[in-house]
Motif scaffolding. Structure first.
Motif, short mmCIF file in Angstrom:
data_model
loop_
_atom_site.label_atom_id
_atom_site.label_comp_id
_atom_site.label_asym_id
_atom_site.label_seq_id
_atom_site.Cartn_x
_atom_site.Cartn_y
_atom_site.Cartn_z
N ARG A 21 0.82 -1.22 0.00
CA ARG A 21 0.00 0.00 0.00
C ARG A 21 0.85 1.26 0.00
O ARG A 21 0.44 2.29 -0.53
CB ARG A 21 -0.94 0.02 1.22
N LEU A 22 2.04 1.17 0.57
CA LEU A 22 2.95 2.31 0.60
C LEU A 22 3.75 2.45 -0.69
O LEU A 22 4.46 3.42 -0.88
CB LEU A 22 3.90 2.21 1.79
N ARG A 26 21.64 -0.42 3.66
CA ARG A 26 21.54 0.27 2.37
C ARG A 26 20.21 -0.02 1.68
O ARG A 26 19.55 0.89 1.19
CB ARG A 26 22.71 -0.14 1.47
N ASN A 27 19.79 -1.28 1.69
CA ASN A 27 18.54 -1.64 1.03
C ASN A 27 17.32 -1.12 1.78
O ASN A 27 16.31 -0.78 1.16
CB ASN A 27 18.46 -3.15 0.82
N ILE A 28 17.39 -1.03 3.07
CA ILE A 28 16.30 -0.43 3.84
C ILE A 28 16.22 1.06 3.54
O ILE A 28 15.13 1.60 3.34
CB ILE A 28 16.44 -0.72 5.36
N ARG A 29 17.37 1.74 3.47
CA ARG A 29 17.37 3.17 3.12
C ARG A 29 16.78 3.38 1.72
O ARG A 29 16.02 4.32 1.51
CB ARG A 29 18.78 3.74 3.20
N THR A 30 17.12 2.50 0.79
CA THR A 30 16.55 2.59 -0.56
C THR A 30 15.03 2.41 -0.50
O THR A 30 14.29 3.14 -1.17
CB THR A 30 17.17 1.52 -1.48
N SER A 31 14.57 1.48 0.30
CA SER A 31 13.13 1.26 0.45
C SER A 31 12.43 2.49 1.00
O SER A 31 11.33 2.85 0.55
CB SER A 31 12.87 0.07 1.38
N ILE A 32 13.06 3.15 1.95
CA ILE A 32 12.49 4.37 2.53
C ILE A 32 12.41 5.46 1.47
O ILE A 32 11.40 6.15 1.36
CB ILE A 32 13.31 4.84 3.75
N TRP A 78 9.02 7.22 0.33
CA TRP A 78 8.95 8.67 0.50
C TRP A 78 8.68 9.37 -0.82
O TRP A 78 7.94 10.34 -0.88
CB TRP A 78 10.23 9.19 1.14
N SER A 79 9.26 8.87 -1.90
CA SER A 79 9.05 9.52 -3.20
C SER A 79 7.67 9.18 -3.79
O SER A 79 7.08 10.01 -4.49
CB SER A 79 10.15 9.14 -4.19
N LYS A 80 7.14 8.00 -3.50
CA LYS A 80 5.85 7.59 -4.06
C LYS A 80 4.65 8.03 -3.21
O LYS A 80 3.64 8.45 -3.75
CB LYS A 80 5.78 6.07 -4.23
N SER A 94 10.70 15.60 6.78
CA SER A 94 11.75 15.02 5.96
C SER A 94 11.67 13.49 6.01
O SER A 94 10.98 12.93 6.87
CB SER A 94 13.13 15.48 6.44
N ARG A 95 12.37 12.87 5.08
CA ARG A 95 12.37 11.41 5.00
C ARG A 95 12.84 10.83 6.33
O ARG A 95 13.85 11.26 6.88
CB ARG A 95 13.29 10.99 3.86
N PRO A 96 12.13 9.85 6.86
CA PRO A 96 12.51 9.29 8.16
C PRO A 96 13.78 8.44 8.08
O PRO A 96 14.12 7.92 7.02
CB PRO A 96 11.31 8.42 8.55
#
Length: 135
Positions: A21-22, A72-78, A82-84, A99-101
């Protein structure tokens, strides 16, 4: 299958539905890392206090990688979420996010939402029979 295994399966199902959903889908490695991290933190919230020492290594062990790749992959997921859908993430917190968490904050938000929605089926939690989480 024991009650604890059924509860963990429901938690995993709720978590995966929420991530979809996110806007985070299973074609990203971080999807699996975040999902498993949420399950671990839901069981033991103290992991959120030391994510680098207590969460990332456990996720890395499960997926046969190192903690830096997990981070790194969790940061990419965030970044993807955040962008979508920053508005959906803000909906989960109930307050504005400017700001992005961070990874720990992001996982804490999702853990809290999954746990509270599971305890309040009328709010749209995903029961064992398969409902919907409303975000």
């Amino acid at each position: 299958m024991g009650t604890e295994a059924i509860m963990e399966e429901d938690l995993q199902r709720n978590t995966n539905h929420l991530l979809h959903r996110l806007g985070l889908t299973a074609n990203y490695r971080g999807y699996f890392y975040v999902s498993y991290g949420i399950v671990l933190c839901a069981k033991e919230q103290e992991r959120l206090l030391l994510v680098t020492k207590r969460l990332y290594p456990e996720v890395a062990k499960r997926y046969g990688t190192n903690w830096k790749a997990v981070e790194r992959n969790i940061r990419t997921s965030i970044r993807i979420v955040w962008s979508k859908n920053p508005h959906k993430l803000q909906q989960l917190t109930g307050c504005p996010i400017s700001s992005r968490p961070t990874a720990a904050h992001f996982i804490a938000i999702l853990v809290y939402f999954v746990q509270t929605s599971a305890s309040k089926p009328e709010k749209g939690a995903l029961p064992a029979g398969g409902g919907k989480i409303s975000v």
